[in-house]
Design a protein around this motif. Structure first.
Motif, PDB file in Angstrom:
ATOM      1  N   GLY A   1     -30.081   6.932 -23.140  1.00 13.80           N
ATOM      2  CA  GLY A   1     -30.239   7.398 -21.772  1.00 13.80           C
ATOM      3  C   GLY A   1     -28.934   7.886 -21.180  1.00 13.80           C
TER       4      GLY A   1
ATOM      5  N   LYS B   1     -28.268   7.558 -17.993  1.00 18.78           N
ATOM      6  CA  LYS B   1     -27.916   6.598 -16.947  1.00 18.78           C
ATOM      7  C   LYS B   1     -28.312   5.195 -17.402  1.00 18.78           C
TER       8      LYS B   1
ATOM      9  N   LYS C   1     -29.462   2.662 -15.529  1.00 18.22           N
ATOM     10  CA  LYS C   1     -30.699   2.209 -14.894  1.00 18.22           C
ATOM     11  C   LYS C   1     -31.653   3.393 -14.762  1.00 18.22           C
ATOM     12  N   ASP C   2     -32.355   3.668 -15.839  1.00 17.19           N
ATOM     13  CA  ASP C   2     -33.299   4.788 -15.851  1.00 17.19           C
ATOM     14  C   ASP C   2     -34.372   4.476 -16.894  1.00 17.19           C
TER      15      ASP C   2
ATOM     16  N   GLN D   1     -36.320   7.326 -18.371  1.00 23.89           N
ATOM     17  CA  GLN D   1     -35.511   8.389 -18.974  1.00 23.89           C
ATOM     18  C   GLN D   1     -35.690   9.739 -18.273  1.00 23.89           C
ATOM     19  N   TRP D   2     -35.786   9.703 -16.961  1.00 25.43           N
ATOM     20  CA  TRP D   2     -35.962  10.927 -16.198  1.00 25.43           C
ATOM     21  C   TRP D   2     -34.704  11.804 -16.235  1.00 25.43           C
ATOM     22  N   ALA D   3     -33.536  11.179 -16.219  1.00 22.21           N
ATOM     23  CA  ALA D   3     -32.296  11.960 -16.226  1.00 22.21           C
ATOM     24  C   ALA D   3     -32.170  12.759 -17.520  1.00 22.21           C
TER      25      ALA D   3
ATOM     26  N   ARG E   1     -34.668  15.640 -17.376  1.00 24.66           N
ATOM     27  CA  ARG E   1     -34.256  16.723 -16.471  1.00 24.66           C
ATOM     28  C   ARG E   1     -33.203  17.616 -17.131  1.00 24.66           C
TER      29      ARG E   1
END
Length: 504
Positions: A257, A259, A261-262, A265-267, A270
């Motif tokens: 990941g 980040k 805290k994700d 796994q949206w970051a 994106r």
């Protein structure tokens, strides 16, 4: 200020003394036997690959031999060496033997060079020592009286991290790229090392003694001397490298990941979308996917990448399974929801263990920003785990041209998913044990070897070393200019029958 200086010196002396005492700590035969038997019980209970690469009878014989030889007191590092063959015999790149906490720390002193292999010779590529005469291209012959080739072979054989089965590329890659770390872990911290060497263009054999460096000094010096050469490309970055052939390089250094805290796994998703939107806007027709040194990460991120070129709906895994004993590592008393979560994710199988309910999850190809051009993959021995999953699925789909060297893990899958780190009760050595067996949803007849093998195997030349050239990329760009495409698609690719197991 004088008092502060004295205090800092005293702290440094105390830390050094603690390290030396730790290094010299001696364990009785009863303690070492207890540690070894504890490790064996945990491996039998948890590891889904016991007997897979090394037959179980051979594992039992090795364990008995190691256990019976523990008849005298041994110090910490000697016992570390003694345990290593049992862990290495699993031939599993996800199973790691590690030192106890704080054994390797800010006061550990490291070998002060990056070294690279050209054919059978070892050369300095980056020098962070105080002796700046040892420039790039200096051939290292011996370290403390031992041939560098023999030392490298020993480090390769003692640690299977990042390399499955009898595959050598992962072990060779990691033990060379991280030679300083491997050397300190196996031989211990040392104030200095004695070298014999030959300067570039000179046949005279010279010798010297070089001081070793702390990790902080190592990093500071490498940045100041070679900062412009270090790979600063961010993960998932796109770089157009040839407008004439409409070629770009997509750098994927990790599937971890972006980040901490994700959980969804949206970051990562994106940034992946932005990358392929740029690829479409730039009208890229030849995409070089650089996954050299990518040790893997989160499987869902590898699946998201595959969605941009897979021609139809797909699964990553055919099976995900674990031993019965693994349940106790995932269901804990302090988390009242863990039992419910386990039941939702796993079901009992017919072998006495558990199988994942989500292994059949299918991923649909993306239509917007999907890539339909030619794919070229840069890979090496450190292309491992989730990276090999991407390569295996792409190869299974009859797509891609592979350049570099064989990946570190197997076409069939690996042992990963969840992990348990066990700490041996007396020595406090740590062993990371994978809990799941992950089997790729691929056709064995479409494999090109035990690992993902390159269509074009590229090795470093001395000129590549001296110019710090990305020689794998250079070769790939030449293939693109010449219009070489190995796999345009599954329907045009004949099937081949290859074994999934490594040789025993």
């Amino acid at each position: 200020m004088i008092k502060i200086g004295k205090t800092l010196r005293l702290v440094g002396l105390f830390t050094s003394l603690v390290y030396q005492i730790s290094f010299a700590q001696v364990f009785t035969p009863a303690q070492t036997r207890a540690d070894l038997s504890y490790l064996k019980r945990k491996l039998d209970l948890l590891h889904p690959g016991m007997g897979y690469y090394t037959p179980q009878p051979r594992m039992e014989h090795l364990y008995d031999s190691l256990y019976n030889r523990l008849t005298s007191p041994v110090n910490y590092l000697t016992f570390f060496h003694h345990v290593s063959p049992l862990v290495a015999a699993l031939k599993d790149g996800h199973t790691n033997l590690n030192h106890r906490r704080n054994y390797i720390g800010k006061n550990t002193l490291f070998f002060p060079f990056y070294i690279r292999l050209v054919e059978s010779q070892y050369f300095i590529s980056h020098n962070v020592s105080a002796d700046t005469s040892l420039q790039r291209g200096t051939e290292l012959l011996t370290i403390n009286g031992r041939l560098v080739a023999d030392l490298h072979r020993e480090l390769m054989n003692t640690d299977h991290s990042g390399s499955d089965g009898d595959n050598l590329t992962g072990r060779r890659q990691w033990s060379l790229v991280q030679f300083a770390d491997y050397y300190a872990a196996w031989f211990g911290s040392a104030d200095s090392i004695k070298l014999t060497y030959r300067l570039a263009g000179d046949s005279l054999i010279r010798q010297t003694r070089i001081k070793c460096l702390t990790l902080h000094d190592f990093r500071t010096t490498i940045q100041s001397r070679y900062g412009v050469e270090l790979d600063q490309r961010p993960n998932l970055s796109v770089r157009v490298v040839d407008t004439l052939t409409h070629t770009a390089v997509l750098r994927i250094s990790s599937f971890m990941g972006l980040k901490k805290k994700d959980p969804f796994q949206w970051a990562f998703n994106r940034r992946l979308k932005r990358a392929f939107k740029q690829i479409r806007h730039e009208n890229i027709q030849n995409l070089v996917v650089d996954m050299q040194g990518n040790g893997g990460g989160i499987v869902v991120n590898s699946a998201r990448l595959l969605r941009y070129w897979m021609p139809k709906s797909f699964r990553i895994m055919e099976h995900e399974e674990m031993k019965r004993g693994a349940r106790a590592e995932l269901v804990t008393r302090w988390n009242p929801f863990s039992a419910l979560n386990f039941s939702l994710q796993y079901r009992a199988d017919n072998r006495g263990g558990f199988a994942s309910r989500s292994a059949n999850r299918r991923y649909r190809p993306r239509h917007r920003d999907a890539f339909a051009g030619n794919l070229y993959f840069l890979l090496n021995g450190a292309s491992f785990s989730a990276t090999t999953s991407v390569l295996a699925k792409t190869l299974d789909a009859g797509m891609g041209t592979f350049v570099g060297e064989a990946s570190g893990s197997a076409y069939w899958g690996d042992f990963a998913g969840h992990f348990k780190t066990v700490t041996l009760p007396n020595s406090r050595l740590q062993v990371r044990i994978p809990l799941k067996k992950l089997t790729h949803d691929v056709d064995s007849e479409r494999s090109n070897g035990f690992t993902i093998e390159p269509d074009f195997t590229i090795m470093r030349s001395f000129d590549d070393l001296m110019t710090n050239r990305d020689y794998v990329l250079d070769y790939t760009l030449r293939l693109i200019r010449e219009g070489v495409v190995v796999r345009p698609g599954l329907e045009k690719q004949p099937s081949r029958n290859r074994p999934l197991q490594a040789s025993r």
